[in-house]
Motif scaffolding. Sequence first.
Motif, PDB file in Angstrom:
ATOM      1  N   ASN A  72       0.847  -1.186   0.000  1.00  0.00           N
ATOM      2  CA  ASN A  72       0.000   0.000   0.000  1.00  0.00           C
ATOM      3  C   ASN A  72       0.883   1.236   0.000  1.00  0.00           C
ATOM      4  N   ALA A 126      -0.210   3.482  -7.316  1.00  0.00           N
ATOM      5  CA  ALA A 126      -0.746   2.166  -7.648  1.00  0.00           C
ATOM      6  C   ALA A 126      -0.312   1.760  -9.054  1.00  0.00           C
ATOM      7  N   LYS A 154      -1.177  -0.636  -4.214  1.00  0.00           N
ATOM      8  CA  LYS A 154      -2.514  -0.056  -4.136  1.00  0.00           C
ATOM      9  C   LYS A 154      -2.421   1.356  -3.558  1.00  0.00           C
ATOM     10  N   PRO A 156      -5.276   5.043  -2.615  1.00  0.00           N
ATOM     11  CA  PRO A 156      -6.678   5.488  -2.553  1.00  0.00           C
ATOM     12  C   PRO A 156      -7.233   5.961  -3.884  1.00  0.00           C
ATOM     13  N   GLU A 158      -6.545   4.806  -6.953  1.00  0.00           N
ATOM     14  CA  GLU A 158      -6.931   3.617  -7.717  1.00  0.00           C
ATOM     15  C   GLU A 158      -8.163   2.964  -7.109  1.00  0.00           C
ATOM     16  N   ALA A 159      -8.239   2.951  -5.770  1.00  0.00           N
ATOM     17  CA  ALA A 159      -9.354   2.304  -5.084  1.00  0.00           C
ATOM     18  C   ALA A 159     -10.689   2.999  -5.359  1.00  0.00           C
ATOM     19  N   ARG A 165     -10.411  -5.816  -9.267  1.00  0.00           N
ATOM     20  CA  ARG A 165      -9.235  -5.846  -8.395  1.00  0.00           C
ATOM     21  C   ARG A 165      -9.249  -7.029  -7.430  1.00  0.00           C
TER      22      ARG A 165
END
Length: 386
Positions: A72, A126, A154, A156, A158-159, A165
């Motif tokens: 992360n 990411a 990863k 935030p 990209e999330a 995913r």
Amino acid sequence: MMIRNFKIAVGFLLLATISKSYAQNPLHIPPALYGPIFNLTVQEGTTTFFPGYNTPTYGVNGALLAPTLFFNKGDSITLNVINTLPFGTTMHWHGLHIPARWDGGPHQIIPANTTWSPRIKVMNDAATYWYHPHGEKRTELQVTKGLAGMIIIKDPTEAALTLPRTYGVDDFPLIVQTKAFDILRQIAIATEEDTAIMVNGTMHPYLNVPAQVVRLRFLNGSTMRTYMFGLSNNQSFKLIGTDDGLLDSAVTLTRIRVSPGERVEVLVNFSGMTSQTLQLKSYSSELQSGIYGADTVGHGASIIPGYDLNPLNGSDFNVLQLNVVAATSSPVTTMPTALVPHAAYLESAAARTRTISFDTQLPIDSAKMTEGPFTFNDRSFDMMYV
């Protein structure tokens, strides 16, 4: 030279004959590891690529290849690399923005039966990266025999996007390599007979993909070969990421060229295609002359002995069979257009201009493959010079 060429031709024929008798094999998905502490044992092993033959290989936490590491952005992590090989190795975190002392280049040898423990803060966005040995004059040997693995970072940003995913379900790692084998089915190094095509260490692989949007993370783990990936039905796909992260916006393509060490992420929409089968191919006939993997016939004799005898060079060949199966319970069915905005650096804001010249010590002939030794500002490689 005639004797050598005859041996190469026999080797190709033998591999082709063996391959026809094989059933398709399910694609191996490397196991996932999560931090913040990663224990990575570099070890010897054996792998059965051909029935009745045990081939010596190297791996991390296993006989061949390495786990996929999940980081992360912003995390502080420790990577314990435990070398159980009977000789030294290194471990390079390809693409990561880290201090030089933790980079794992040829200066940072991990002797046999010792542990190296870089401690880093994850600064990259990411994206798909990878890790592999980078010892002086040992990279090809150790990577080809199996020491290579993916890193997925990863963050935030990209999330927040609607993307596949779920690792191994709708988000798949594809480490593509070609290898050469001798008559005893041992991996051969420094040869142009790399006719065995593998994905994630699997020969003749198939992958069941759900009838929805799927994310494919390509890593060209070959030491020389370039691929021109595309689908056998000429279906378009969306390029969403390259070596250092997501693009500003998705790009629609039917072909993507991937060179050694390079990574790309693509989205493919298999919605409405349940029960269909197609092939992921390398359309190497479309590669430009001079790229390793292209056809040099008709463009002058290659300076690489045996290159013109490799049937993969300049040919279109299957890489991975894709079987479309039922969608998952929570499928992604749309592909985003806008991704991550990037502000370009302005050339006018540069504080300093440098001129860098890449060259080769051999005469360059555009009609042939060009080999080294190469120079950087008229200097050849020197371990002690930056």
